[in-house]
Scaffold this active site. Structure first.
Site, PDB file in Angstrom:
ATOM      1  N   LYS A 210       0.835  -1.200   0.000  1.00 15.03           N
ATOM      2  CA  LYS A 210       0.000   0.000   0.000  1.00 15.03           C
ATOM      3  C   LYS A 210       0.875   1.257   0.000  1.00 15.03           C
ATOM      4  O   LYS A 210       0.697   2.156  -0.802  1.00 15.03           O
ATOM      5  CB  LYS A 210      -0.931  -0.029   1.216  1.00 15.03           C
ATOM      6  N   GLU A 216      10.385  -4.608   4.799  1.00 16.22           N
ATOM      7  CA  GLU A 216      10.486  -6.007   4.369  1.00 16.22           C
ATOM      8  C   GLU A 216      10.224  -6.126   2.869  1.00 16.22           C
ATOM      9  O   GLU A 216      10.966  -6.792   2.133  1.00 16.22           O
ATOM     10  CB  GLU A 216       9.455  -6.876   5.120  1.00 16.22           C
ATOM     11  N   GLY A 272      -4.891  -1.911   4.866  1.00 13.59           N
ATOM     12  CA  GLY A 272      -4.083  -3.043   4.394  1.00 13.59           C
ATOM     13  C   GLY A 272      -4.756  -4.382   4.660  1.00 13.59           C
ATOM     14  O   GLY A 272      -4.825  -5.252   3.788  1.00 13.59           O
ATOM     15  N   ARG A 273      -5.283  -4.554   5.865  1.00 22.79           N
ATOM     16  CA  ARG A 273      -5.873  -5.853   6.227  1.00 22.79           C
ATOM     17  C   ARG A 273      -7.273  -6.033   5.648  1.00 22.79           C
ATOM     18  O   ARG A 273      -7.899  -7.069   5.869  1.00 22.79           O
ATOM     19  CB  ARG A 273      -5.867  -6.022   7.746  1.00 22.79           C
ATOM     20  N   GLU A 358      -5.016  -6.692  14.543  1.00 24.23           N
ATOM     21  CA  GLU A 358      -4.508  -5.367  14.194  1.00 24.23           C
ATOM     22  C   GLU A 358      -5.671  -4.367  14.262  1.00 24.23           C
ATOM     23  O   GLU A 358      -5.475  -3.188  14.509  1.00 24.23           O
ATOM     24  CB  GLU A 358      -3.866  -5.375  12.796  1.00 24.23           C
ATOM     25  N   HIS A 389      -5.763 -33.342  17.463  1.00 23.01           N
ATOM     26  CA  HIS A 389      -4.680 -34.196  17.955  1.00 23.01           C
ATOM     27  C   HIS A 389      -3.531 -33.374  18.510  1.00 23.01           C
ATOM     28  O   HIS A 389      -2.427 -33.882  18.678  1.00 23.01           O
ATOM     29  CB  HIS A 389      -4.213 -35.124  16.835  1.00 23.01           C
ATOM     30  N   LYS A 509       9.141  -0.481  14.367  1.00 15.02           N
ATOM     31  CA  LYS A 509       9.695  -0.152  13.040  1.00 15.02           C
ATOM     32  C   LYS A 509      10.778   0.912  13.173  1.00 15.02           C
ATOM     33  O   LYS A 509      11.846   0.816  12.572  1.00 15.02           O
ATOM     34  CB  LYS A 509       8.606   0.402  12.114  1.00 15.02           C
TER      35      LYS A 509
END
Ligand code: F6P
Length: 544
Positions: A210, A216, A272-273, A358, A389, A509
């Site tokens: 965005k 990253e 973003g999400r 978030e 399990h 950050k």
């Protein structure tokens, strides 16, 4: 708008719920079902083929009534209208919140800052469709004239989790002669492993960000550029055939060296999400094709319409959201388990983690006051039956209350003998066992030695929702995602928080930027950290 809403603790419904919870906590689901045999049919709701059974929750009609009162007193109706009509409800970023516009039909109009955003949404969708078609047909050629066989999405957070989840979820519908990879982590291993068997002249990178500034993603994008150019003879003009950008930031895209003609745009009113149905979904569209992508959007939209127009008592996202508030704030539940009984949904819990946490991991209200109640629970989960399990032991017999969402389908996309019946039997069995358990008397009656009885008792009274749909189609996936998006919204409105900012990711950050310089400095840097951080930096520098 939030200013007109009383603080949570002084809303009458909140106070009533506090008292009411005292009377509900000792009650057993076993007894609630006994006294109301219709409960399992009554406490259900349906929207566009998504069926929700919420009867195995620790609630009565009175609980529901009070939760609905709470929604009304929290201004849910007004807040959702504010969202759908493009008001700037993300107040800390002064932005509209319009993921619903991404799936609005062409005929709708949604105005932000005096401009109808729907035509721009459809223009980008059309551009994506053309591009996806060219990749899928092989018409788009790489620098050396070969067709594209591999698509690598580079992005992180919302620019990764949605695309990777959707790719996995809809693999059944994907074009199988194309390979899809997703690189997110700044750990070089992620990139190295993603491309180790790929040929640069058949590989297309989608750089999805965005902001187009995320450390990253930019690091991975530069590495990808180097890898591509090295494999393509170093000719800079190759970038145009092997890189496209998905972003709101045209300047940064151009600076990176991607022609903005190869950029797919979205807007600052898409969080973003909440962006997997924007251009961020380009990898999804290439994988499943434009028609299936539009079916996905239609599913989202159907749930949007349901959320906006259905009375709260029958409104799936409202019910899910209010139940989450109920357990979070009145039962001290810390988490919600998402348990899809569908292998294709294996990344769905991870996707929901960003969406939910978030969004609602906030400790102050919209007006900045410290909250006195708990907010966003921890979402987690794994596909069934694998979870059974590993961690289900704790859900059944541990000391914590863990509300569960079971998700299953009437039909499988891979009919293989008895598999699907066995799978679905487990959904129903787990929800039944959690709710009703097994008493000491029942255990003893089986001849279990007295000393073992306490260990074999299942207390029950452990709540769950069961969500069922016909089959995992693109449309169903859209409905399911929108269901949780709006559940998150509902929770955020009750807590009076801004579900659409994410200031909590900033500090780390900023500190990392500073520390990168300290780790890379050729000379011993002067460090001004606490003694622990300083020591760790020294250790790293001396061992790296
Ligand atoms: O750091 C958190 C975050 O801002 C998320 O909200 C977002 O989805 C992710 O980073 C990636 O951001 P971008 O798409 O701008 O690279």
């Amino acid at each position: 708008m939030s200013d007109r809403i009383a603080p949570l603790a002084s809303r009458p419904a909140w106070k009533a719920l506090q008292q009411h919870a005292e009377t509900i906590r000792p009650q057993q689901l076993r007894d609630l079902f006994k006294s109301d045999p219709e409960r399992g049919v009554r406490f259900t709701a349906e929207a566009g083929g998504i069926f929700l059974d919420y009867s195995k929750n620790r609630i009565t009609d009175e609980t529901l009534k009070l939760l609905m009162d709470l929604a009304a007193q929290s201004g849910l109706k007004q807040r959702l209208e504010a969202m759908f009509t493009g008001q700037k409800i993300n107040t800390t970023e002064n932005r509209a919140v319009l993921h619903v516009a991404l799936r609005a039909p062409k005929s709708e109009s949604i105005i932000v800052d005096g401009e109808d955003v729907v035509p721009a949404v459809h223009a980008v969708l059309d551009k994506m469709s053309t591009f996806a078609g060219r990749i899928r047909s092989g018409e788009w050629k790489g620098h050396t004239g070969k067709r594209i066989r591999n698509v690598v999405n580079i992005g992180i957070g919302g620019s990764d989790l949605g695309p990777v989840m959707a790719y996995e979820a809809l693999k059944h519908y994907s074009q199988r002669d194309l390979t899809f990879r997703f690189v997110s982590n700044v750990d070089g291993t992620d990139f190295a492993e993603a491309v180790q068997d790929l040929n640069p002249d058949e590989t297309l990178f989608l750089v999805a960000s965005k902001t187009f500034t995320t450390l990253e993603t930019m690091t991975n994008a530069h590495t990808a550029r180097d890898w591509s150019l090295a494999g393509l003879g170093g000719d800079e003009s190759a970038v145009a055939r092997h890189f496209v950008a998905i972003s709101t930031n045209a300047d940064a895209v151009a600076k990176f060296g991607i022609d903005t003609a190869n950029m797919f745009e979205f807007w600052d009113w898409v969080g973003g999400r909440y962006s997997m149905d924007s251009a961020i979904g380009l990898s999804t569209m290439i994988a499943i094709g434009p028609d299936n992508f539009r079916a996905l959007l239609a599913g989202f939209h159907a749930m949007d319409v349901h959320f906006r127009t259905t009375p709260f008592e029958k409104n799936l996202p409202v019910l899910l959201g209010l139940l989450t508030v109920w357990y979070t704030d009145f039962f001290d539940a810390q988490t919600v388990a998402i348990l899809p009984y569908e292998q294709y949904l294996k990344r769905f819990p991870a996707y929901l983690q960003q969406l939910t946490m978030e969004s609602n991991g906030k400790h102050v209200t919209l007006s900045g006051e410290h909250l006195t109640t708990q907010t966003g629970p921890i979402y987690w989960g794994e596909p069934g039956t694998n979870g059974q399990h590993s961690f289900y032991q704790l859900i059944h017999q541990g000391t914590r209350l863990i509300p569960c969402d079971f998700i299953g389908f009437y039909k499988t996309l891979n009919p293989l003998g008895r598999h699907h019946d066995i799978l679905m039997a487990n959904v129903f069995a787990q929800a039944e066992a959690l709710a009703f358990g097994k008493t000491a008397a029942e255990v003893s009656a089986e001849g279990v030695p007295e000393v073992l009885v306490p260990h074999k008792v299942f207390e029950g009274n452990r709540p769950s929702n069961t969500i069922l749909a016909d089959a995992l189609t693109p449309e169903t996936l859209g409905q399911l995602i929108a269901l949780y998006e709006h559940s998150v919204f509902t929770q955020g409105v009750i807590w009076s928080i801004d579900s659409f900012d994410q200031w909590g990711v900033e500090l780390g950050k900023v500190l990392a930027q500073k520390i990168i310089g300290e780790l890379e400095s050729p000379t011993q840097p002067t460090l001004a950290h606490d003694t622990s951080t300083t020591n760790l930096i020294h250790l790293y520098r001396s061992h790296k």
